[in-house]
Enzyme design. Structure first.
Site, mmCIF file in Angstrom:
data_model
loop_
_atom_site.group_PDB
_atom_site.id
_atom_site.type_symbol
_atom_site.label_atom_id
_atom_site.label_comp_id
_atom_site.label_asym_id
_atom_site.label_seq_id
_atom_site.Cartn_x
_atom_site.Cartn_y
_atom_site.Cartn_z
ATOM 1 C CE LYS A 1 -2.123 -4.109 2.724
ATOM 2 N NZ LYS A 1 -2.219 -5.241 1.764
ATOM 3 C CB SER B 1 -0.876 0.011 1.255
ATOM 4 O OG SER B 1 -1.537 1.250 1.413
ATOM 5 C CE1 TYR C 1 -4.244 -1.647 4.759
ATOM 6 C CE2 TYR C 1 -3.341 0.565 4.580
ATOM 7 C CZ TYR C 1 -3.804 -0.593 3.986
ATOM 8 O OH TYR C 1 -3.811 -0.698 2.611
#
Length: 266
Positions: free
Chosen positions: A159, A142, A155
């Protein structure tokens, strides 16, 4: 790796980018083992495949289930006779909360799906990929792996772990038949918030073009076919990558100013 005639495993294939990848792979003459937690999503992918559906097999499973993942390569080989590629696309986001406001269950779930799911799938399929004349491993990370987003710290960390894992695998697999591609998407219309059970508010004043998954799938698979090391999906990802290279602090401040209002007052 040219995709025609190859067998590719795609996780998160029941919606969004994963679904678009499965369908685009079929259009390019590949066979697809579609993996998703939600069987209904896989059935929708099958319906959209239409007359290409004979090249598609459905594998509903939880990628955090190590035993189930370990059995998957043999299952794919029974369906298609071989496996030439793996696209680790499945992922979730966290609730938009500060780190100290997240409960342990939410933290662990994000890490299990995004990092450990990718790790388990890679370790399960890599021995098979190494036996092929040519093969490809793709990990979808990401833009949040290199630009920190307030309210998405875990998150982003998950990633970032996928990003570094992928770069290390590229180095480790030099001299083997396996090529490795790292994918860094920006904003896409994927439904990731809905499937994560998270409400995703919009950033104030942001005019970010949202990439359609069908367009992203074509860009990503073009990168696979030319054995690209790294591909940025979306103008926002490309812009922030350049800005972060020029000024990590400047890029971080920009995102913080646009996203800080999404968090409740301290």
């Amino acid at each position: 790796m040219r995709l025609r005639g190859k067998v590719v495993v795609v996780t998160g294939a029941g919606s969004g980018l994963g679904q678009a990848l499965a369908l685009e792979l079929l259009r390019r003459g590949a066979k697809v083992a579609a993996v998703d937690l939600r069987e209904e999503g896989l059935r929708e992918t099958q319906a959209q495949a239409g007359n290409m559906a004979p090249g598609l097999s459905l594998h509903p499973l939880d990628i955090t289930d190590k035993a189930r993942v370990a059995a998957l390569p043999e299952e794919v080989e029974r369906a298609h006779g071989q496996v030439d590629g793996l696209i680790n696309n499945a992922g979730i986001i966290q609730p938009f909360k500060r780190l100290l406001d997240l409960d342990e269950a939410a933290i662990e779930r994000v890490m299990r799906v995004n990092f450990y799911g990718t790790l388990h799938m890679t370790r399960a399929f890599l021995p098979r990929l190494l036996q092929r004349p040519e093969a490809h491993l793709v990990n979808v990370s990401s833009m949040g792996a290199f630009v920190p987003v307030p309210g998405q710290a875990v998150y982003g960390a998950s990633k970032a772990a996928v990003k570094l894992l992928t770069e290390a695998l590229w180095a480790e697999l030099q001299g083997t038949p396996v090529r490795v591609t790292l994918v860094l998407p920006g904003a896409m219309r994927t439904g990731i918030a809905q499937h994560s059970g998270v409400e995703a508010p919009r950033a104030e004043g942001a005019r970010v073009p949202v990439l359609e998954p069908q367009v992203a799938a074509r860009i990503l698979l073009d990168a696979v076919e030319r054995d690209a090391f790294r591909v940025l999906l979306g103008q926002d990802a490309r812009t922030m990558d350049l800005l972060y290279r020029l000024s990590p602090l400047g890029a971080t401040r920009l995102i913080q100013r646009r996203m800080a209002h999404l968090l409740p007052p301290r």
